[in-house]
Design an enzyme around this catalytic site. Structure first.
Site, PDB file in Angstrom:
ATOM      1  N   HIS A 188      43.967  43.166  52.757  1.00  0.00           N
ATOM      2  CA  HIS A 188      45.380  43.425  52.457  1.00  0.00           C
ATOM      3  C   HIS A 188      46.305  42.595  53.327  1.00  0.00           C
ATOM      4  O   HIS A 188      47.430  42.309  52.951  1.00  0.00           O
ATOM      5  CB  HIS A 188      45.682  44.927  52.570  1.00  0.00           C
ATOM      6  N   GLU A 427      39.532  49.748  38.585  1.00  0.00           N
ATOM      7  CA  GLU A 427      39.081  48.953  39.729  1.00  0.00           C
ATOM      8  C   GLU A 427      37.726  49.411  40.253  1.00  0.00           C
ATOM      9  O   GLU A 427      37.300  49.006  41.321  1.00  0.00           O
ATOM     10  CB  GLU A 427      40.137  48.948  40.832  1.00  0.00           C
TER      11      GLU A 427
HETATM   12  C1  PEP Z   1      43.023  45.695  43.400  1.00  0.00           C
HETATM   13  O1  PEP Z   1      42.124  46.367  43.891  1.00  0.00           O
HETATM   14  O2  PEP Z   1      42.824  44.683  42.704  1.00  0.00           O
HETATM   15  C2  PEP Z   1      44.427  46.059  43.636  1.00  0.00           C
HETATM   16  C3  PEP Z   1      45.401  45.468  42.997  1.00  0.00           C
HETATM   17  O3  PEP Z   1      44.700  47.008  44.574  1.00  0.00           O
HETATM   18  P1  PEP Z   1      44.568  46.759  46.149  1.00  0.00           P
HETATM   19  O4  PEP Z   1      44.387  45.283  46.387  1.00  0.00           O
HETATM   20  O5  PEP Z   1      45.797  47.266  46.795  1.00  0.00           O
HETATM   21  O6  PEP Z   1      43.361  47.545  46.518  1.00  0.00           O
HETATM   22 MG    MG Z   2      42.533  48.277  44.755  1.00  0.00          MG
END
Ligand code: PEP
Ligand code: MG
Length: 537
Positions: A188, A427
């Site tokens: 992140h 996901e």
């Molecule tokens: C993902 O998992 O692709 C997503 C958009 O959420 P995050 O990256 O915040 O886990």
């Molecule tokens: Mg995600």
């Protein structure tokens, strides 16, 4: 001139002075020393420097946030002078012949333990203050630039690791680039760097001693060049200029449609983490917000944000978007996004642990507060809700029950509520595989390719050592994406992608061919994806 190689996770060129940000929680080793007098003097000097830093911080905080909120720095300076704290450090150095870092750490831990065990909240808070001040002195003793605060000039930030909560608290104005020793492209922190539109490198074995020196970050080649000579500087200045020019060329696409040559329109939205990211959404002309990572509102706090605080943030975003779609993802805390005040148990596999919707369903009071804030904000624009980390129909049934009861409760209380679409993130492989069933239950799907790749390939997205095994274009992933799109369309709902792969312009034509309806990308990637859509047959 020195050159260090790493991996680029956010493109661009930055030129500026480096600043090494010492780890917030330094590691301390016990070392036996001979010259106790010299060690005590070292401690006294570090303490003096810490007090002087705190006084400067107090002065600048008074101007920014007023005397009342600035007082904490004054209190920290006073605590550092506390006679008992000081005596126990000096005694430990003299009697046990240990290094100053260890003595400060031990004395600090003792007090932290004592205060933390007390019932009264004010003593508990004091334990956090003690930890803070002892860590400040230890960072100075370890030779790092202890202030961890920023001056007037923006810098290139060097860090060992940078957690999402540390990154989100940084002011874009202060940072030209991130250079991180440990980290991965899927983390992140890397996503935040792309959202902030600043170049970033991970896996760089930089020398912390170079803090303060001039350097160049090449976010195309993954290079950190320290003390560049005149020629190198000249080359990079012109590369940066070319970069700025191609960005302004892309700006010509502002106001244009996201439409393929054959006339298919794609919705092109932006991903944000906080209301502050809206500037860049407007600059890059996104059609809406396809993913508002609401957990970032929780990450830079020391306690749960209240319903009203959340409501204000959601309302600001939805009102500013002025009728354009805003999809708020309910908070995805857990895994790499840890928040102390949630008091989550330590887990061996946090990415497979209590995360996102699992926390919401096991602690419905937190979930309901967030849903109340979202529904209240829905009266101010075009708002949708999206739920992360879904694996089963049962979860969706439970979520919808809670969501309906929150909505009814607000209506009974007299709050105006807008029309709200409810979707889920796809996901997990489980959600993709049963997407035919899930599609009957929701208004839309948004495919989170970051986690879908991690769970499909069984590769931790935060582990940079696995890069050689990670294939972002793995056929299994594309098979699942195709299946989700088809199942969504069969049930008559729209399907988008909000993971980082959605911004990969090499894949835009492929996704369009697969039938995708929406792409939601970092604000800085909107115009390059628009270009790719417009170049697709
Ligand atoms: C993902 O998992 O692709 C997503 C958009 O959420 P995050 O990256 O915040 O886990
Ligand atoms: Mg995600």
């Amino acid at each position: 001139m020195k050159e260090f190689l790493g991996k680029s996770v956010s493109k661009g060129i930055a030129i500026g002075n480096m600043k090494y940000m010492a780890p917030k929680h330094p590691t301390v080793n016990k070392v036996t020393i001979q010259d106790t007098e010299a060690e005590i003097a070292r401690f006294e000097a570090a303490k003096k420097e810490a007090i002087s830093d705190l006084q400067k911080l107090y002065q600048s905080a008074v101007l920014k946030v007023g005397k009342q909120h600035a007082a904490i720095f004054d209190i920290h300076a006073m605590l550092l002078e506390d006679i008992n704290f000081n005596n126990s450090i000096v005694e430990m150095i003299s009697n046990q012949k240990v290094n100053a870092e260890y003595a400060v750490w031990t004395a600090g831990e003792r007090l932290v333990g004592m205060f933390a065990g007390m019932e009264d909240d004010s003593f508990q808070a004091k334990s956090a203050d003690i930890k803070d001040i002892s860590e400040r002195v230890i960072r100075i003793l370890q030779g790092a630039d202890a202030s961890n605060e920023f001056g007037d000039e923006p810098v290139i930030l060097l860090a060992e690791v940078l957690s999402p909560s540390e990154t989100v608290q940084m002011d874009k104005e202060n940072i030209l680039s991130f250079v991180i020793r440990y980290g991965s492209a899927g983390s992140h922190t890397a996503i935040l760097a792309r959202t902030m539109e600043i170049p970033a490198l991970v896996g760089v074995e930089f020398d912390a001693g170079d803090s303060g020196h001039l350097c160049v970050v090449d976010g195309y080649e993954g290079k950190l060049i320290v003390d560049p000579d005149e020629e190198v500087l000249k080359t990079y200045r012109s590369k940066k200029q070319a970069d700025d020019e191609s960005k302004s060329l892309l700006m010509e696409l502002k106001g244009k449609e996201n439409i393929t040559k054959s006339g298919r329109k794609i919705r092109l939205y932006a991903n944000i983490g906080k209301p502050e990211d809206l500037d860049s959404v407007f600059q890059n002309d996104a059609d809406g917000i396809g993913l508002f990572r609401s957990e970032f509102l929780f990450l830079d706090k020391t306690d749960y944000p209240t319903e009203d605080e959340q409501f204000e943030a959601y309302k600001k975003v939805v009102e500013s978007m002025d009728g354009k779609k805003v999809i708020i993802r309910t908070m995805d805390i857990g895994a790499d996004k840890q928040v102390d005040y949630f008091h989550l148990d330590k887990e061996d596999n946090p990415a497979l642990g209590c995360r996102a919707i699992r926390i919401c369903l096991s602690r419905p009071e937190i979930f309901k507060t967030q849903l109340r804030a979202i529904y209240r904000a829905s009266a101010y624009g075009n708002l949708s809700i999206m739920y992360p980390m879904i694996i089963s129909e049962e979860e969706v049934i439970k979520i919808k029950e809670i969501s309906r009861s929150v909505r009814d409760e607000l209506i009974a209380e007299g709050f105006p509520i807008g029309k709200v679409e409810e979707g889920i993130m796809i996901e997990t492989p489980a959600a993709a595989i049963i997407s035919d069933k899930l599609a009957q239950m929701v208004d839309f799907f948004s495919i989170g390719t970051n986690d879908l790749s991690q769970y499909t390939l069984a590769i931790d997205r935060g582990n940079d050592k696995l890069d050689e095994f990670f294939d972002p274009y793995h056929p299994a992933l594309f098979h699942l994406i195709q299946m989700v799109i088809e199942n969504g369309h069969k049930a008559g709902i729209w399907v988008g992608i909000c993971g980082e792969l959605g911004a990969d312009t090499q894949m835009t034509a492929t996704f369009i061919k697969m039938g995708i309806d929406e792409l939601s990308v970092a604000p800085g990637a909107v115009l390059s994806v628009r270009k790719a859509i417009r170049e697709t047959e």
